[in-house]
Design an enzyme around this catalytic site. Structure first.
Site, PDB file in Angstrom:
ATOM      1  N   LYS A  54      -4.519 -22.114 -46.053  1.00  0.00           N
ATOM      2  CA  LYS A  54      -3.706 -23.134 -46.878  1.00  0.00           C
ATOM      3  C   LYS A  54      -3.136 -22.769 -48.094  1.00  0.00           C
ATOM      4  O   LYS A  54      -1.787 -22.647 -48.400  1.00  0.00           O
ATOM      5  CB  LYS A  54      -4.370 -24.553 -46.839  1.00  0.00           C
ATOM      6  N   GLN A  98     -10.707 -31.523 -48.066  1.00  0.00           N
ATOM      7  CA  GLN A  98     -10.894 -31.103 -46.980  1.00  0.00           C
ATOM      8  C   GLN A  98     -12.109 -31.679 -46.318  1.00  0.00           C
ATOM      9  O   GLN A  98     -13.232 -31.851 -46.818  1.00  0.00           O
ATOM     10  CB  GLN A  98     -11.265 -29.345 -47.150  1.00  0.00           C
ATOM     11  N   ASP A 121      -1.937 -35.515 -46.190  1.00  0.00           N
ATOM     12  CA  ASP A 121      -2.879 -35.473 -44.873  1.00  0.00           C
ATOM     13  C   ASP A 121      -2.427 -36.672 -44.444  1.00  0.00           C
ATOM     14  O   ASP A 121      -2.698 -36.868 -42.993  1.00  0.00           O
ATOM     15  CB  ASP A 121      -4.452 -35.414 -45.148  1.00  0.00           C
TER      16      ASP A 121
END
Ligand code: NAD
Length: 297
Positions: A54, A98, A121
């Site tokens: 990422k 994460q 997200d």
């Protein structure tokens, strides 16, 4: 006739270059550089690989990348404090925590502490609610990527019967909400559903997000259907080796389907590309600028 193979890797590369062009235009016209912050707690090897990828792709697109690594023993308060600082940081337009988080941390509490406008997200309860009610939301990256590929192949999805296998908050539910918004007839099947095969055989669009290697076989698929395989399963390949397979038995389904995403190289590469797209969209929205076209749902 054999199915068209939907090349997610090439599609993701195209999306990343559109994002990079949008970032360059934003810098040029407004002096703004979108920034993405990733919070990684603990040393999970798979998470470390994701975070590294990422970060690299964020920088390649011309955005600012911030990484915050906390030890596996970090307290919930420490993690919440990190998120609060990122919420207040004007250089940060997107925040990703994460997952999974260590067991002693309430993951929902952490996710819901992210400013919904920076929740790239799309897991914050406000964004889930906005999506469910058909309003403008930050949309979870994996289903967003699936939708982009479906639109590219099929054009209008209106009136098509979509069957989604799996009802997770990360993939199945937002996928179903997006398909409903596209005016599909949507059926969601899950671990307690009866006669799944017969339901799947009705699908014009079949999305598998389960986590069971090669569960979907040819007899589950209507001839000509578009099959999107979200599953990522590592299986034993003999001689001490492993390999990745999807939830769809690619070899048996490809001759029946109209189009199919492979694993690897299908949905997977789209997820990070959509994260970058969401970060650019978040930056535009935060600054009251027009959103770059074709990047949001
Ligand atoms: P999850 O475990 O949270 O949810 C799995 C879902 O499958 C559940 O809703 C469950 O009801 C359903 N299910 C389980 N057994 C079933 C059965 N026998 N029949 C029908 N339904 C059944 O998983 P998830 O987070 O939604 O992920 C699903 C898969 O997608 C995993 O393989 C995961 O690795 C993969 N994934 C890939 C990406 C990507 O970027 N490509 C992103 C997220 C998840």
């Amino acid at each position: 006739m054999a199915a068209e193979i939907i090349d997610g890797k090439a599609f993701a590369a195209g999306l990343r270059s559109r994002v990079a062009a949008g970032v360059a235009a934003m810098k040029e016209a407004h002096g703004l550089t979108p920034g993405l912050a990733v919070v990684l707690v603990g040393e999970d090897p798979a998470s470390q690989v994701y975070v590294r990828n990422k970060g690299r792709q964020t920088v390649e697109c011309g955005m600012l990348s911030f990484e915050h690594r906390l030890s596996a023993e970090a307290s919930e308060a420490e993690i919440l404090d990190t998120v609060a600082r990122l919420n207040a940081d004007p250089q940060v337009h997107g925040i990703l925590v994460q997952l999974p988080l260590p067991a002693h941390v309430d993951a929902e509490k952490v996710i819901n502490s992210i400013d919904p406008a920076k929740d790239v997200d799309g897991f914050h309860i406000s964004n889930a609610g906005l999506l469910a009610t058909g309003q403008k939301a930050m949309v979870p990256c994996t289903p967003l990527g699936c939708l982009m590929m479906l639109r590219d192949r099929l054009g209008s999805l209106s009136g098509l019967h979509a069957v989604v296998i799996g009802r997770s908050n990360i993939v199945g539910k937002p996928m179903a909400a997006l398909l409903l918004r596209e005016s599909c007839t949507v059926t969601v099947v899950h671990s307690r559903s009866r006669d799944i095969e017969a339901l799947c055989r009705q699908a014009d669009i079949l999305v598998a997000a389960v986590g069971r290697p090669r569960m979907v076989t040819a007899d589950w698929v209507k001839p000509g259907a578009t099959v999107i395989d979200v599953g990522i399963n590592r299986i034993d390949a003999g001689e001490g080796k492993t390999r990745l397979v999807g939830d769809v038995d690619f070899d048996s389904v490809a001759p029946v389907a109209g189009a199919i995403t492979p694993v690897p190289g299908g949905v997977g590469p789209m997820t990070i590309a959509c994260l970058l797209a969401n970060t650019l969209t978040a930056c535009a929205r935060a600054n009251g600028l027009p959103e770059p076209e074709g990047l949001a749902a």
